[in-house]
Write a protein that holds these residues in place. Structure first.
Motif, PDB file in Angstrom:
ATOM      1  N   LEU A   1     -10.685 -12.122  -3.258  1.00  0.00           N
ATOM      2  CA  LEU A   1     -10.795 -10.785  -3.851  1.00  0.00           C
ATOM      3  C   LEU A   1      -9.855  -9.802  -3.160  1.00  0.00           C
ATOM      4  CD1 LEU A   1     -14.644 -10.450  -4.435  1.00  0.00           C
ATOM      5  CD2 LEU A   1     -12.865 -10.552  -6.173  1.00  0.00           C
ATOM      6  N   GLU A   2      -9.737  -9.908  -1.845  1.00  0.00           N
ATOM      7  CA  GLU A   2      -8.826  -9.004  -1.118  1.00  0.00           C
ATOM      8  C   GLU A   2      -7.375  -9.267  -1.526  1.00  0.00           C
ATOM      9  OE1 GLU A   2     -10.028  -9.786   2.883  1.00  0.00           O
ATOM     10  OE2 GLU A   2     -11.429  -8.083   2.934  1.00  0.00           O
ATOM     11  N   ASN A   3      -7.037 -10.543  -1.763  1.00  0.00           N
ATOM     12  CA  ASN A   3      -5.689 -10.856  -2.255  1.00  0.00           C
ATOM     13  C   ASN A   3      -5.470 -10.273  -3.656  1.00  0.00           C
ATOM     14  OD1 ASN A   3      -4.956 -12.251   0.047  1.00  0.00           O
ATOM     15  ND2 ASN A   3      -5.615 -14.243  -0.736  1.00  0.00           N
ATOM     16  N   ALA A   4      -6.519 -10.375  -4.480  1.00  0.00           N
ATOM     17  CA  ALA A   4      -6.440  -9.800  -5.836  1.00  0.00           C
ATOM     18  C   ALA A   4      -6.248  -8.287  -5.762  1.00  0.00           C
ATOM     19  CB  ALA A   4      -7.709 -10.141  -6.617  1.00  0.00           C
ATOM     20  N   LEU A   5      -6.971  -7.646  -4.815  1.00  0.00           N
ATOM     21  CA  LEU A   5      -6.853  -6.191  -4.648  1.00  0.00           C
ATOM     22  C   LEU A   5      -5.442  -5.810  -4.228  1.00  0.00           C
ATOM     23  CD1 LEU A   5      -8.225  -3.414  -4.541  1.00  0.00           C
ATOM     24  CD2 LEU A   5      -8.863  -3.911  -2.175  1.00  0.00           C
ATOM     25  N   LEU A   6      -4.869  -6.580  -3.335  1.00  0.00           N
ATOM     26  CA  LEU A   6      -3.502  -6.313  -2.867  1.00  0.00           C
ATOM     27  C   LEU A   6      -2.513  -6.374  -4.031  1.00  0.00           C
ATOM     28  CD1 LEU A   6      -1.735  -5.856  -0.304  1.00  0.00           C
ATOM     29  CD2 LEU A   6      -1.456  -8.336  -0.190  1.00  0.00           C
ATOM     30  N   GLU A   7      -2.649  -7.403  -4.880  1.00  0.00           N
ATOM     31  CA  GLU A   7      -1.742  -7.554  -6.024  1.00  0.00           C
ATOM     32  C   GLU A   7      -1.966  -6.459  -7.070  1.00  0.00           C
ATOM     33  OE1 GLU A   7       0.762  -9.689  -6.186  1.00  0.00           O
ATOM     34  OE2 GLU A   7       0.213 -10.300  -4.163  1.00  0.00           O
ATOM     35  N   ALA A   8      -3.224  -6.090  -7.286  1.00  0.00           N
ATOM     36  CA  ALA A   8      -3.540  -5.056  -8.277  1.00  0.00           C
ATOM     37  C   ALA A   8      -2.961  -3.712  -7.863  1.00  0.00           C
ATOM     38  CB  ALA A   8      -5.055  -4.946  -8.456  1.00  0.00           C
ATOM     39  N   ARG A   9      -2.987  -3.437  -6.563  1.00  0.00           N
ATOM     40  CA  ARG A   9      -2.425  -2.171  -6.076  1.00  0.00           C
ATOM     41  C   ARG A   9      -0.907  -2.138  -6.235  1.00  0.00           C
ATOM     42  NH1 ARG A   9      -6.564  -1.421  -0.968  1.00  0.00           N
ATOM     43  NH2 ARG A   9      -7.900   0.123  -1.995  1.00  0.00           N
ATOM     44  N   LYS A  10      -0.277  -3.299  -6.213  1.00  0.00           N
ATOM     45  CA  LYS A  10       1.170  -3.341  -6.401  1.00  0.00           C
ATOM     46  C   LYS A  10       1.561  -2.913  -7.808  1.00  0.00           C
ATOM     47  CE  LYS A  10       2.197  -7.033  -3.048  1.00  0.00           C
ATOM     48  NZ  LYS A  10       2.639  -8.449  -2.906  1.00  0.00           N
ATOM     49  N   ILE A  11       0.754  -3.315  -8.803  1.00  0.00           N
ATOM     50  CA  ILE A  11       1.103  -2.977 -10.186  1.00  0.00           C
ATOM     51  C   ILE A  11       0.359  -1.728 -10.677  1.00  0.00           C
ATOM     52  CG2 ILE A  11       1.702  -5.348 -10.790  1.00  0.00           C
ATOM     53  CD1 ILE A  11      -0.994  -5.624 -12.158  1.00  0.00           C
ATOM     54  N   LYS A  12      -0.491  -1.151  -9.812  1.00  0.00           N
ATOM     55  CA  LYS A  12      -1.140   0.153 -10.048  1.00  0.00           C
ATOM     56  C   LYS A  12      -1.947   0.191 -11.354  1.00  0.00           C
ATOM     57  CE  LYS A  12       2.479   2.578  -7.487  1.00  0.00           C
ATOM     58  NZ  LYS A  12       3.533   3.617  -7.533  1.00  0.00           N
ATOM     59  N   VAL A  13      -2.863  -0.775 -11.499  1.00  0.00           N
ATOM     60  CA  VAL A  13      -3.788  -0.780 -12.637  1.00  0.00           C
ATOM     61  C   VAL A  13      -5.141  -0.306 -12.110  1.00  0.00           C
ATOM     62  CG1 VAL A  13      -4.857  -2.150 -14.467  1.00  0.00           C
ATOM     63  CG2 VAL A  13      -2.531  -2.678 -13.706  1.00  0.00           C
ATOM     64  N   ASP A  14      -5.442   0.986 -12.320  1.00  0.00           N
ATOM     65  CA  ASP A  14      -6.573   1.632 -11.654  1.00  0.00           C
ATOM     66  C   ASP A  14      -7.916   0.976 -11.940  1.00  0.00           C
ATOM     67  OD1 ASP A  14      -4.961   3.423 -10.383  1.00  0.00           O
ATOM     68  OD2 ASP A  14      -5.249   5.049 -11.823  1.00  0.00           O
ATOM     69  N   ASN A  15      -8.224   0.728 -13.217  1.00  0.00           N
ATOM     70  CA  ASN A  15      -9.540   0.174 -13.540  1.00  0.00           C
ATOM     71  C   ASN A  15      -9.739  -1.207 -12.937  1.00  0.00           C
ATOM     72  OD1 ASN A  15     -10.579   2.348 -14.940  1.00  0.00           O
ATOM     73  ND2 ASN A  15      -9.723   1.695 -16.891  1.00  0.00           N
ATOM     74  N   LEU A  16      -8.675  -1.997 -12.929  1.00  0.00           N
ATOM     75  CA  LEU A  16      -8.752  -3.326 -12.322  1.00  0.00           C
ATOM     76  C   LEU A  16      -8.966  -3.208 -10.813  1.00  0.00           C
ATOM     77  CD1 LEU A  16      -8.564  -6.370 -12.757  1.00  0.00           C
ATOM     78  CD2 LEU A  16      -6.087  -6.207 -12.557  1.00  0.00           C
ATOM     79  N   ILE A  17      -8.269  -2.269 -10.186  1.00  0.00           N
ATOM     80  CA  ILE A  17      -8.441  -2.025  -8.746  1.00  0.00           C
ATOM     81  C   ILE A  17      -9.886  -1.657  -8.443  1.00  0.00           C
ATOM     82  CG2 ILE A  17      -7.845  -0.432  -6.862  1.00  0.00           C
ATOM     83  CD1 ILE A  17      -5.016  -0.244  -8.147  1.00  0.00           C
ATOM     84  N   ALA A  18     -10.442  -0.742  -9.237  1.00  0.00           N
ATOM     85  CA  ALA A  18     -11.820  -0.293  -9.009  1.00  0.00           C
ATOM     86  C   ALA A  18     -12.818  -1.428  -9.203  1.00  0.00           C
ATOM     87  CB  ALA A  18     -12.141   0.869  -9.944  1.00  0.00           C
ATOM     88  N   ASP A  19     -12.594  -2.282 -10.200  1.00  0.00           N
ATOM     89  CA  ASP A  19     -13.484  -3.429 -10.423  1.00  0.00           C
ATOM     90  C   ASP A  19     -13.498  -4.358  -9.213  1.00  0.00           C
ATOM     91  OD1 ASP A  19     -14.396  -2.778 -12.946  1.00  0.00           O
ATOM     92  OD2 ASP A  19     -12.737  -3.765 -13.964  1.00  0.00           O
ATOM     93  N   ILE A  20     -12.317  -4.620  -8.666  1.00  0.00           N
ATOM     94  CA  ILE A  20     -12.233  -5.518  -7.507  1.00  0.00           C
ATOM     95  C   ILE A  20     -12.903  -4.873  -6.291  1.00  0.00           C
ATOM     96  CG2 ILE A  20     -10.651  -6.719  -5.946  1.00  0.00           C
ATOM     97  CD1 ILE A  20      -8.620  -6.758  -8.309  1.00  0.00           C
ATOM     98  N   LEU A  21     -12.696  -3.572  -6.109  1.00  0.00           N
ATOM     99  CA  LEU A  21     -13.350  -2.870  -4.993  1.00  0.00           C
ATOM    100  C   LEU A  21     -14.865  -3.001  -5.078  1.00  0.00           C
ATOM    101  CD1 LEU A  21     -11.179   0.388  -4.951  1.00  0.00           C
ATOM    102  CD2 LEU A  21     -11.361  -1.254  -3.076  1.00  0.00           C
ATOM    103  N   LEU A  22     -15.421  -2.893  -6.279  1.00  0.00           N
ATOM    104  CA  LEU A  22     -16.870  -3.048  -6.453  1.00  0.00           C
ATOM    105  C   LEU A  22     -17.329  -4.454  -6.080  1.00  0.00           C
ATOM    106  CD1 LEU A  22     -17.838  -1.205  -9.773  1.00  0.00           C
ATOM    107  CD2 LEU A  22     -18.367  -0.559  -7.436  1.00  0.00           C
ATOM    108  N   LYS A  23     -16.582  -5.464  -6.526  1.00  0.00           N
ATOM    109  CA  LYS A  23     -16.951  -6.849  -6.215  1.00  0.00           C
ATOM    110  C   LYS A  23     -16.957  -7.084  -4.706  1.00  0.00           C
ATOM    111  CE  LYS A  23     -15.032  -8.723 -10.534  1.00  0.00           C
ATOM    112  NZ  LYS A  23     -16.293  -9.077 -11.171  1.00  0.00           N
ATOM    113  N   ILE A  24     -15.952  -6.537  -4.009  1.00  0.00           N
ATOM    114  CA  ILE A  24     -15.901  -6.711  -2.555  1.00  0.00           C
ATOM    115  C   ILE A  24     -17.053  -5.970  -1.894  1.00  0.00           C
ATOM    116  CG2 ILE A  24     -14.533  -6.268  -0.475  1.00  0.00           C
ATOM    117  CD1 ILE A  24     -12.010  -6.536  -2.187  1.00  0.00           C
ATOM    118  N   ALA A  25     -17.334  -4.767  -2.360  1.00  0.00           N
ATOM    119  CA  ALA A  25     -18.419  -3.970  -1.778  1.00  0.00           C
ATOM    120  C   ALA A  25     -19.745  -4.718  -1.834  1.00  0.00           C
ATOM    121  CB  ALA A  25     -18.530  -2.633  -2.501  1.00  0.00           C
TER     122      ALA A  25
END
Length: 589
Positions: A254-278
């Protein structure tokens, strides 16, 4: 079944519909083909833009009486509203596409609409009805030998069977789908089946096979340059590890997914991954809370209150499990505030969507009536025949219009009642100012200027920026006159009348209303008058004539009352009264 893992596969449905949409481009009209392709491109990155383009295609179809364009536009709107999670409205548009006369001649389009309804039924938690829809769609595709759609239907039926734990059936259907897509070399479609097979084997705890298909999916995503797909693959892989109770490995992916999502700046996807990690960081409260905070902040930036509500609920669940009562109570207060926003937002959205459907039906019915009135005057016999056809068609159309308008009117009335119960003041659209109001302001212009000069002499008015307190006092006084004295019931009420009552000038009155109500004098008065009219209707029903109702609410002109009432409520006064009386009778019975 691990809910976390299966929820991650829900993304498959979104990809499925986006990939289903290009198949709709087999329309006969080249113009419709081009528009559908453009809409599909928009859906990949911005569903709201896709909905706007679909609406443009629908307007084109209605204006040009192009039933093909109308049918495809409805289908595309069904897809768009699914992607924005407005499932009820999505289903309505799929049904409207099915009801269109063009769809009866296009078997594949009919099947796609039925399949869209099936996906909606599954999303709403009705897998049995969903499976029935898929089977009906499959028969249609088989009847015209639409191989690609047949394979797609096997795919969604296989995923549904996985959800129902019918693993043997699911495996057969998914492999049949995969064989076809490999044979015709459809890469994106194969990738979807890879993900669904991974879901199937993970649910069966056949983890080696699940990882093998995830690896195939990953390699294909890399070859295609599909960054969002690569990120989703990482999320799905973390889901498998979580099902194996390997939480640390799940977090790493999930942290790797978050890193990649932040590179392409897709906000909703970033927020979804943050919730899963939390959710998985329970052993470190401070880190967990920071992930929740980051997710909520990202949702707030996009005004996504539904997801904020979900995030607060998850956070409260964590606090409850760890016995953190203090933080639970704090989060509960935030949750309630967001819940209220979501509730109001949903009511307004439903109201607007119902009005949209209502107006679309009116447009279509108007066109149907115009077509029914076409006359051929070359022959008396033909004229008579057409007259009979018009009579029959008009009777049917008017009956159909009456039934549809009754249903929409009832829905609009209920929405108005819910908004009123919540204290939401609906301001009428102010496309043009009331003629009487403009005339009154013009007639009193001299008096207004004279009053302003007296105030300037007595009070020595300074720069307006220094009079914030005075403006607030004026605003409170205005609201008091409206709420307590019901000054708005005065027919010829003008802004100058209000100025004299408050011993101020027109400019301060306007500034106070604009500052604290973000409106103007005429619009505010109309809002209070319409609200008063609604109250009178609730109290007296149809026992009071509409002309008297308008007068009691403050309108001296009946036409103005009709216009403003409909702009505010979406219904005419007579229809609104009919709905109110009908509801009262139902309550009594």
């Amino acid at each position: 079944m691990n809910k976390y893992f299966y929820k991650s596969s829900i993304h498959t449905y979104f990809i499925l519909l986006v990939l289903l949409a290009p198949l709709v481009a087999f329309a006969k009209s080249e113009y419709v083909q081009d528009q559908v392709r453009d809409i599909n491109d928009s859906y990949l990155y911005n569903p709201d833009r896709g909905i706007a383009k679909s609406t443009e295609l629908l307007d084109y179809g209605i204006q040009n009486q192009d039933q093909e364009a109308i049918a495809y536009a409805y289908c595309q709107l069904g897809i768009g509203y699914f992607l924005t999670e407005k499932i009820r409205i999505s289903s309505e548009y799929f049904k409207k596409s099915l009801a269109n006369p063009y769809t009866s001649s296009d078997v594949s389009l009919k099947g796609r609409n039925i399949k869209g309804l099936g996906i909606n039924y599954d999303f709403m938690g009705n897998p049995e009805l969903s499976l029935k829809s898929y089977q009906e769609a499959l028969k249609l595709f088989e009847s015209v030998n639409d191989s690609t759609e047949i394979a797609w239907t096997w795919n969604v039926m296989g995923l549904l069977d996985s959800k129902l734990l019918q693993f043997d059936k699911a495996e057969v259907l998914l492999n049949k789908s995969l064989d076809y897509f490999e044979r015709v070399q459809l890469g994106k479609e194969r990738n979807i089946v890879f993900q669904n097979l991974a879901t199937l084997y993970a649910l069966q705890k056949k983890y080696d096979k699940a990882f093998a298909y995830l690896e195939k999916s990953k390699q294909m995503m890399i070859r295609q340059g599909n960054k969002i797909g690569e990120i989703q693959n990482l999320i799905n892989t973390s889901g498998v590890y979580l099902q194996m109770n390997r939480t640390d490995s799940a977090i790493i992916y999930l942290e790797n997914a978050l890193l990649e999502a932040r590179k392409i700046k897709v906000d909703n996807l970033i927020a979804d991954i943050l919730l899963k990690i939390a959710i998985l960081k329970n052993n470190n409260p401070s880190v967990r809370d920071q992930y929740f905070a980051d997710a909520i902040s990202t949702f707030e930036k996009n005004g996504n209150y539904k997801r904020i509500e979900e995030a607060y609920f998850m956070q409260m669940d964590n606090y409850a499990k760890t016995g953190d009562a203090e933080n639970y109570i704090k989060t509960l207060e935030k949750f309630k505030q967001v819940q209220l926003k979501v509730s109001n937002q949903e009511h307004v959205e439903v109201y607007e969507n119902l009005r949209t459907l209502y107006e679309l039906d009116k447009k279509e019915n108007t066109i149907a009536l115009q077509k029914a009135k076409i006359k051929n005057r070359n022959s008396w016999l033909i004229f008579l025949a057409i007259g009979i056809i018009i009579l029959s068609s008009s009777s049917y159309i008017f009956y159909r219009m009456y039934r549809q308008i009754r249903e929409y009117a009832k829905s609009l009335y209920q929405i108005n009642q819910e908004l009123k119960a919540k204290g939401v003041l609906v301001l009428p659209k102010d496309k043009e100012e009331n003629h009487e109001e403009i005339e009154n302001i013009t007639n009193n212009l001299h008096n207004s200027i004279h009053t302003t000069e007296e105030i300037e002499g007595n009070e020595s008015i300074e720069n307006i920026n220094t009079n914030n307190v005075k403006i607030k006092e004026i605003y409170d006084a205005i609201i008091s006159l409206l709420d307590n004295d019901k000054i708005f019931t005065q027919h010829d009420l003008s802004i100058s009348d209000l100025s004299r009552k408050l011993n101020t000038n027109d400019k301060y009155i306007s500034q106070a209303i604009n500052t604290y109500k973000e409106s103007n004098f005429a619009t505010l008065i109309n809002a209070y008058r319409i609200s008063e009219a609604q109250n009178l209707i609730e109290q007296y029903g149809n026992s009071i004539p509409i002309k008297e109702l308008a007068s009691l609410a403050g309108y001296g002109n009946l036409n103005t009352f009709y216009k403003k009432f409909k702009e505010s409520t979406g219904l005419t006064p007579s229809v609104y009264i009919e709905m109110a009386v009908s509801e009262k009778k139902q309550l009594v019975s």
